[in-house]
Design a protein around this motif. Structure first.
Motif, PDB file in Angstrom:
ATOM      1  N   MET A   1       0.820  -1.189   0.000  1.00 11.01           N
ATOM      2  CA  MET A   1       0.000   0.000   0.000  1.00 11.01           C
ATOM      3  C   MET A   1       0.865   1.255   0.000  1.00 11.01           C
ATOM      4  SD  MET A   1      -3.069   0.978   0.070  1.00 11.01           S
ATOM      5  CE  MET A   1      -4.098   2.322   0.491  1.00 11.01           C
ATOM      6  N   ARG A   2       1.926   1.206   0.783  1.00  6.11           N
ATOM      7  CA  ARG A   2       2.794   2.372   0.894  1.00  6.11           C
ATOM      8  C   ARG A   2       3.512   2.667  -0.429  1.00  6.11           C
ATOM      9  NH1 ARG A   2       6.655   3.423   6.047  1.00  6.11           N
ATOM     10  NH2 ARG A   2       7.535   5.362   5.307  1.00  6.11           N
ATOM     11  N   LYS A   3       3.913   1.602  -1.129  1.00  5.24           N
ATOM     12  CA  LYS A   3       4.573   1.771  -2.421  1.00  5.24           C
ATOM     13  C   LYS A   3       3.621   2.369  -3.438  1.00  5.24           C
ATOM     14  CE  LYS A   3       7.723  -2.036  -1.687  1.00  5.24           C
ATOM     15  NZ  LYS A   3       8.122  -3.371  -2.096  1.00  5.24           N
ATOM     16  N   THR A   4       2.366   1.940  -3.404  1.00 10.28           N
ATOM     17  CA  THR A   4       1.366   2.462  -4.322  1.00 10.28           C
ATOM     18  C   THR A   4       1.169   3.953  -4.090  1.00 10.28           C
ATOM     19  OG1 THR A   4       0.262   0.316  -4.272  1.00 10.28           O
ATOM     20  CG2 THR A   4      -0.996   2.165  -5.132  1.00 10.28           C
ATOM     21  N   ILE A   5       1.133   4.358  -2.846  1.00 11.65           N
ATOM     22  CA  ILE A   5       0.973   5.782  -2.522  1.00 11.65           C
ATOM     23  C   ILE A   5       2.172   6.573  -3.033  1.00 11.65           C
ATOM     24  CG2 ILE A   5       0.867   7.425  -0.610  1.00 11.65           C
ATOM     25  CD1 ILE A   5      -0.797   5.322   0.895  1.00 11.65           C
ATOM     26  N   LYS A   6       3.380   6.035  -2.867  1.00  8.36           N
ATOM     27  CA  LYS A   6       4.573   6.724  -3.363  1.00  8.36           C
ATOM     28  C   LYS A   6       4.531   6.880  -4.877  1.00  8.36           C
ATOM     29  CE  LYS A   6       7.983   5.365   0.117  1.00  8.36           C
ATOM     30  NZ  LYS A   6       9.235   4.618   0.316  1.00  8.36           N
ATOM     31  N   ILE A   7       4.133   5.825  -5.568  1.00  7.36           N
ATOM     32  CA  ILE A   7       4.074   5.880  -7.031  1.00  7.36           C
ATOM     33  C   ILE A   7       3.030   6.892  -7.478  1.00  7.36           C
ATOM     34  CG2 ILE A   7       3.444   4.555  -9.087  1.00  7.36           C
ATOM     35  CD1 ILE A   7       4.718   2.123  -7.686  1.00  7.36           C
ATOM     36  N   LEU A   8       1.851   6.854  -6.860  1.00 12.34           N
ATOM     37  CA  LEU A   8       0.798   7.806  -7.220  1.00 12.34           C
ATOM     38  C   LEU A   8       1.229   9.239  -6.934  1.00 12.34           C
ATOM     39  CD1 LEU A   8      -2.409   5.913  -6.053  1.00 12.34           C
ATOM     40  CD2 LEU A   8      -1.637   6.332  -8.393  1.00 12.34           C
ATOM     41  N   PHE A   9       1.901   9.459  -5.812  1.00  8.51           N
ATOM     42  CA  PHE A   9       2.381  10.794  -5.476  1.00  8.51           C
ATOM     43  C   PHE A   9       3.398  11.293  -6.506  1.00  8.51           C
ATOM     44  CE2 PHE A   9       5.292  13.614  -3.098  1.00  8.51           C
ATOM     45  CZ  PHE A   9       4.377  14.609  -2.771  1.00  8.51           C
ATOM     46  N   LEU A  10       4.309  10.422  -6.912  1.00 12.43           N
ATOM     47  CA  LEU A  10       5.301  10.801  -7.915  1.00 12.43           C
ATOM     48  C   LEU A  10       4.641  11.118  -9.255  1.00 12.43           C
ATOM     49  CD1 LEU A  10       8.309  11.114  -8.618  1.00 12.43           C
ATOM     50  CD2 LEU A  10       8.295   8.720  -9.265  1.00 12.43           C
ATOM     51  N   LEU A  11       3.682  10.301  -9.653  1.00 18.82           N
ATOM     52  CA  LEU A  11       2.974  10.551 -10.907  1.00 18.82           C
ATOM     53  C   LEU A  11       2.163  11.843 -10.842  1.00 18.82           C
ATOM     54  CD1 LEU A  11       1.835   6.958 -11.866  1.00 18.82           C
ATOM     55  CD2 LEU A  11       3.679   8.314 -12.886  1.00 18.82           C
ATOM     56  N   MET A  12       1.591  12.143  -9.683  1.00 18.47           N
ATOM     57  CA  MET A  12       0.839  13.406  -9.527  1.00 18.47           C
ATOM     58  C   MET A  12       1.774  14.608  -9.631  1.00 18.47           C
ATOM     59  SD  MET A  12      -1.967  12.390  -6.592  1.00 18.47           S
ATOM     60  CE  MET A  12      -2.110  14.066  -6.082  1.00 18.47           C
TER      61      MET A  12
END
Length: 122
Positions: A1-12
């Protein structure tokens, strides 16, 4: 879950930077280049496209962001696993690992400065 949040944050962040740059490029183009040179006005999406094209051609700040914050691969595969793995190895296992890596890298065309002709006989 934490990795997904990091990826989404970077893409945003990347999408936001591209959107802001697209707005700026479209505004500057439409207010400066159109009256001076007589070129046609561009849309927001054309501004974003020009920005991304410039990034690709000049290795711009998007690549620097990936180098600074790490690539998606580094975010997904944390270095903590390798750190724990390395420190749980014995000295003999570490030597074997390093030798195996050197041997494998030679097959991919990388030069090993410790290479001897006897190694080719393997």
């Amino acid at each position: 879950m934490r990795k997904t949040i990091k990826i989404l944050f970077l893409l945003m962040i990347l999408a936001g930077a591209s959107a802001l740059a697209g707005l700026g490029i479209a505004a500057l183009w439409n207010n400066i280049v159109t009256p001076v040179c007589g070129f046609a006005a561009i849309s927001f999406w054309q501004g974003v496209g020009l920005f991304l094209l410039g990034q690709l051609l000049s290795s711009g700040f998007i690549i620097v962001l990936f180098m600074t914050f790490g690539s998606l691969h580094a975010i997904i595969h944390s270095r903590a696993h390798w750190h724990r793995h390395w420190h749980s190895m014995t000295d003999e296992q570490r030597r074997e690992f390093i030798e195996r890596r050197r041997r494998d890298m030679r097959h991919f065309g990388f030069r090993n400065h410790n290479h001897t002709p006897a190694d080719d006989a393997e």
